[in-house]
Design a protein around this motif. Sequence first.
Motif, PDB file in Angstrom:
ATOM      1  N   VAL A 152      18.496  -0.417   7.619  1.00  0.00           N
ATOM      2  CA  VAL A 152      18.621  -1.295   8.942  1.00  0.00           C
ATOM      3  C   VAL A 152      18.917  -0.300   9.967  1.00  0.00           C
ATOM      4  N   LYS A 153      18.005  -0.204  11.176  1.00  0.00           N
ATOM      5  CA  LYS A 153      18.188   0.661  12.184  1.00  0.00           C
ATOM      6  C   LYS A 153      19.493   0.071  12.927  1.00  0.00           C
ATOM      7  N   LEU A 154      20.450   0.704  13.513  1.00  0.00           N
ATOM      8  CA  LEU A 154      21.584   0.292  14.008  1.00  0.00           C
ATOM      9  C   LEU A 154      21.140  -0.402  15.583  1.00  0.00           C
ATOM     10  N   ALA A 155      19.878   0.280  16.148  1.00  0.00           N
ATOM     11  CA  ALA A 155      19.654  -0.344  17.585  1.00  0.00           C
ATOM     12  C   ALA A 155      19.197  -1.752  17.223  1.00  0.00           C
ATOM     13  N   ASP A 156      18.379  -2.285  16.150  1.00  0.00           N
ATOM     14  CA  ASP A 156      17.874  -3.411  15.765  1.00  0.00           C
ATOM     15  C   ASP A 156      19.013  -4.321  15.397  1.00  0.00           C
ATOM     16  N   PHE A 157      19.978  -3.866  14.577  1.00  0.00           N
ATOM     17  CA  PHE A 157      21.178  -4.479  14.440  1.00  0.00           C
ATOM     18  C   PHE A 157      21.954  -5.063  15.640  1.00  0.00           C
ATOM     19  N   LEU A 158      22.150  -4.066  16.630  1.00  0.00           N
ATOM     20  CA  LEU A 158      23.006  -4.628  17.548  1.00  0.00           C
ATOM     21  C   LEU A 158      21.948  -5.618  18.461  1.00  0.00           C
ATOM     22  N   VAL A 159      20.686  -5.470  18.577  1.00  0.00           N
ATOM     23  CA  VAL A 159      20.060  -6.559  19.243  1.00  0.00           C
ATOM     24  C   VAL A 159      20.231  -7.800  18.635  1.00  0.00           C
TER      25      VAL A 159
ATOM     26  N   ARG B 198      22.095 -13.381  18.397  1.00  0.00           N
ATOM     27  CA  ARG B 198      22.775 -14.541  17.719  1.00  0.00           C
ATOM     28  C   ARG B 198      23.864 -14.900  18.813  1.00  0.00           C
ATOM     29  N   ALA B 199      24.658 -14.181  19.260  1.00  0.00           N
ATOM     30  CA  ALA B 199      25.658 -14.561  20.143  1.00  0.00           C
ATOM     31  C   ALA B 199      25.084 -15.344  21.274  1.00  0.00           C
ATOM     32  N   GLU B 200      24.153 -15.027  21.993  1.00  0.00           N
ATOM     33  CA  GLU B 200      23.433 -15.916  22.862  1.00  0.00           C
ATOM     34  C   GLU B 200      23.121 -17.048  22.522  1.00  0.00           C
ATOM     35  N   ARG B 201      22.348 -17.463  21.425  1.00  0.00           N
ATOM     36  CA  ARG B 201      22.027 -18.679  20.894  1.00  0.00           C
ATOM     37  C   ARG B 201      23.572 -19.307  20.815  1.00  0.00           C
ATOM     38  N   LEU B 202      24.707 -18.876  20.158  1.00  0.00           N
ATOM     39  CA  LEU B 202      25.947 -19.371  19.885  1.00  0.00           C
ATOM     40  C   LEU B 202      26.513 -20.006  21.586  1.00  0.00           C
TER      41      LEU B 202
ATOM     42  N   SER C 164      22.553 -15.278  33.972  1.00  0.00           N
ATOM     43  CA  SER C 164      23.044 -13.695  33.949  1.00  0.00           C
ATOM     44  C   SER C 164      24.467 -13.637  33.263  1.00  0.00           C
ATOM     45  N   GLU C 165      25.295 -14.597  33.479  1.00  0.00           N
ATOM     46  CA  GLU C 165      26.482 -14.597  32.924  1.00  0.00           C
ATOM     47  C   GLU C 165      26.452 -14.700  31.332  1.00  0.00           C
ATOM     48  N   ILE C 166      25.622 -15.614  30.959  1.00  0.00           N
ATOM     49  CA  ILE C 166      25.352 -15.815  29.519  1.00  0.00           C
ATOM     50  C   ILE C 166      24.883 -14.492  28.879  1.00  0.00           C
ATOM     51  N   LYS C 167      23.977 -13.806  29.642  1.00  0.00           N
ATOM     52  CA  LYS C 167      23.694 -12.257  29.128  1.00  0.00           C
ATOM     53  C   LYS C 167      24.964 -11.647  28.684  1.00  0.00           C
TER      54      LYS C 167
ATOM     55  N   VAL D 161      28.065 -12.165  28.547  1.00  0.00           N
ATOM     56  CA  VAL D 161      29.104 -12.797  27.643  1.00  0.00           C
ATOM     57  C   VAL D 161      28.483 -12.633  26.270  1.00  0.00           C
ATOM     58  N   ALA D 162      27.187 -12.877  26.005  1.00  0.00           N
ATOM     59  CA  ALA D 162      26.735 -12.736  24.615  1.00  0.00           C
ATOM     60  C   ALA D 162      26.559 -11.356  24.023  1.00  0.00           C
ATOM     61  N   ARG D 163      26.568 -10.373  25.124  1.00  0.00           N
ATOM     62  CA  ARG D 163      26.692  -8.925  24.616  1.00  0.00           C
ATOM     63  C   ARG D 163      28.263  -8.762  24.313  1.00  0.00           C
ATOM     64  N   LYS D 164      29.069  -9.210  25.001  1.00  0.00           N
ATOM     65  CA  LYS D 164      30.565  -8.846  24.682  1.00  0.00           C
ATOM     66  C   LYS D 164      30.854  -9.703  23.247  1.00  0.00           C
ATOM     67  N   ILE D 165      30.424 -10.879  23.154  1.00  0.00           N
ATOM     68  CA  ILE D 165      30.701 -11.461  21.838  1.00  0.00           C
ATOM     69  C   ILE D 165      29.974 -11.049  20.621  1.00  0.00           C
ATOM     70  N   GLY D 166      28.609 -10.826  20.704  1.00  0.00           N
ATOM     71  CA  GLY D 166      27.685  -9.978  19.722  1.00  0.00           C
ATOM     72  C   GLY D 166      28.342  -8.583  19.177  1.00  0.00           C
ATOM     73  N   ILE D 167      28.506  -7.653  20.210  1.00  0.00           N
ATOM     74  CA  ILE D 167      29.025  -6.449  19.658  1.00  0.00           C
ATOM     75  C   ILE D 167      30.548  -6.479  19.265  1.00  0.00           C
ATOM     76  N   GLY D 168      31.500  -7.451  19.962  1.00  0.00           N
ATOM     77  CA  GLY D 168      32.735  -7.620  19.709  1.00  0.00           C
ATOM     78  C   GLY D 168      33.089  -8.115  18.247  1.00  0.00           C
ATOM     79  N   ALA D 169      31.962  -8.964  17.949  1.00  0.00           N
ATOM     80  CA  ALA D 169      32.089  -9.764  16.540  1.00  0.00           C
ATOM     81  C   ALA D 169      31.874  -8.641  15.306  1.00  0.00           C
ATOM     82  N   ILE D 170      30.810  -7.863  15.666  1.00  0.00           N
ATOM     83  CA  ILE D 170      30.476  -6.895  14.582  1.00  0.00           C
ATOM     84  C   ILE D 170      31.502  -5.704  14.702  1.00  0.00           C
ATOM     85  N   LYS D 171      32.077  -5.321  15.800  1.00  0.00           N
ATOM     86  CA  LYS D 171      33.100  -4.467  15.621  1.00  0.00           C
ATOM     87  C   LYS D 171      34.250  -4.880  14.716  1.00  0.00           C
ATOM     88  N   TYR D 172      34.727  -6.094  15.228  1.00  0.00           N
ATOM     89  CA  TYR D 172      35.950  -6.936  14.766  1.00  0.00           C
ATOM     90  C   TYR D 172      35.947  -6.970  13.228  1.00  0.00           C
ATOM     91  N   ALA D 173      34.761  -7.519  12.945  1.00  0.00           N
ATOM     92  CA  ALA D 173      34.527  -7.683  11.611  1.00  0.00           C
ATOM     93  C   ALA D 173      34.818  -6.399  10.726  1.00  0.00           C
TER      94      ALA D 173
END
Length: 573
Positions: free
Chosen positions: A384-391, A396-400, A411-414, A416-428
């Motif tokens: 799995v390419k890391l780039a695809d994985f981050l996208v 997913r975070a944006e849908r949520l 634009s705020e959603i974008k 926030v979605a990046r912070k949540i999506g990337i944060g979730a992966i890192k924290y997990a």
Amino acid sequence: MRIKELLNQRFSAAMQAAGIPSECSPTLALSGKPQFGDYQANGAMGAAKRMQTNPRELAQKILDNLDLDGIAAKLEIAGPGFINIHLSSEFLASSLSDKITNTAANQQTVVVDYSSPNLAKEMHVGHLRTTIIGDTLARVLEYQGHKVVRQNHMGDWGTQFGMLIAELEEHLGEGEQAELALNDLEVFYQQSKKHFDADTEFADRARAYVVKLQSGDQHCRDLWQKFITVSVAHSLEIYHQLNVGLREQHVKAESSYNDDLENVVNDLVTQGLAVESDGAKVVFLDELADKNGDPSPMIVQKSGGGFLYATSDLAALRHRVNNLHADRILYFIDARQSLHMKQVFATGRKANFVPPSVSLEHHPFGTMMGPDGRPFKTRTGGTVKLADFLVEAVERAERLVREKNTELDDSEIKVVARKIGIGAIKYADLSITRTNDYIFNWDAMMSFEGNTAPYLQYAYTRIRSIFRKANIDPDTFSTAVEITQVQEKTLAFKLLQFEEVIDQIAADCYPHTLCAYLYELASVYMSFYEHCPVLKDDVPAKTQQSRLQLCALTAATLAQGLDLLGIEVMEKM
Ligand code: ARG
């Protein structure tokens, strides 16, 4: 001063006054249960054994000499000789307004080797752990005031590069631009591999190009440079998306050691450490012998003259000691390279490339697994390419976020979605004990409940919203804390432990302790918030101010802790 340090000093003094030899330590630890106080000093037992006396009596003697006036509310001896320390609420309250220093007493130069992908291919999910664990440690050590030197030991010098530049040469010959040809490094790699396997003339050229490249041929060097530039840019883009602090200036790739490899081997041969074996030069390490007693071999030069991964690691060691002046060198590399690291360290020591004062530490980690319990792969079994994985994470975070919230604009959603999506992966990843494998699960890591990044980010936004409602700036808010409720005391005590947690991570390099701490802090805060109203009308002004201060400190500590994990917070989500 850290509370633990303060207690340690007072206990050591009391033990000395009680006639206990100075080698005996107070052995202070956080109490597991509230009924045992906040800290326990367990040193009386060890000391009594040594002095052959009764441990409870010795504990009493320590208490008789102990001065914790203004610090402890209650001290008691329990069981065979534990001393339970109940800290006083006034002491905790006043400690909260002292700025506890985050700088470590002993400032060091620390080299942190992390991420370090091979440039022949694109970064894939297998690079995630080294990249984010290493980055956390770099941040933690910097926070403590150490001089951190990030080193991205990128693999840009293996035999594969002959094949890749031969392929690139053909594409350029057909008038294609390098950027376009290398648009997808994965595809390009597969192409050249196919070519290599099918076409012997091409394969011979590829092999010749490796030798030419390594001996400095300009044409090969230019082709190689084109390839490397594109590949490095790809990694830098990933770091940017991941909010990881690796930049171009941290790249110190394997090729940069090329001119020193011969010296390294010569040094080892002169010292009698490397010997000829079947035409190759090999270091045999008795200290790493297998169960039959056969020494562990590490090849530093192949029979054809080529150098290896181990050779550049030895050169890198020397560079880090002599030029970067490292006191400590940390390697964040997969557990599967443990033997390699042991061999490099042992040889570096024996050859005196590294003086005994310099600490060499390989901090290994386990594997990220897919739901089937095997290393994480695409549905068709590819990497799995890391780039695809981050996208995917951000999508997913944006849908949520869209499901949950209508208050934010597009634009705020974008953001926030990046912070949540990337944060979730890192924290997990960071919340799992580093040395364990773990099973990757999108739904669990994106959940707003439990030990996840979104939960902590949400806890943060909730506190910030209290201040918006009260029209107060939490960042400049500063008032005395007054503790009357047990939940206030628990929260204050938790807040005061932050620096101790950071000390521990700086020492043992296990970031999950910080995650566990932040999760506990958020939970302790929630129970405080349930029991201790803040903005309600009937709360006396002074109490309200004090509680707001506890809220502000909690938000600041959450944000600081998440920042050390490389996770961003937001005002609303
Ligand atoms: N490039 C190596 C790999 O992908 C990791 C390098 C780690 N650092 C080091 N100094 N050996 O496996």
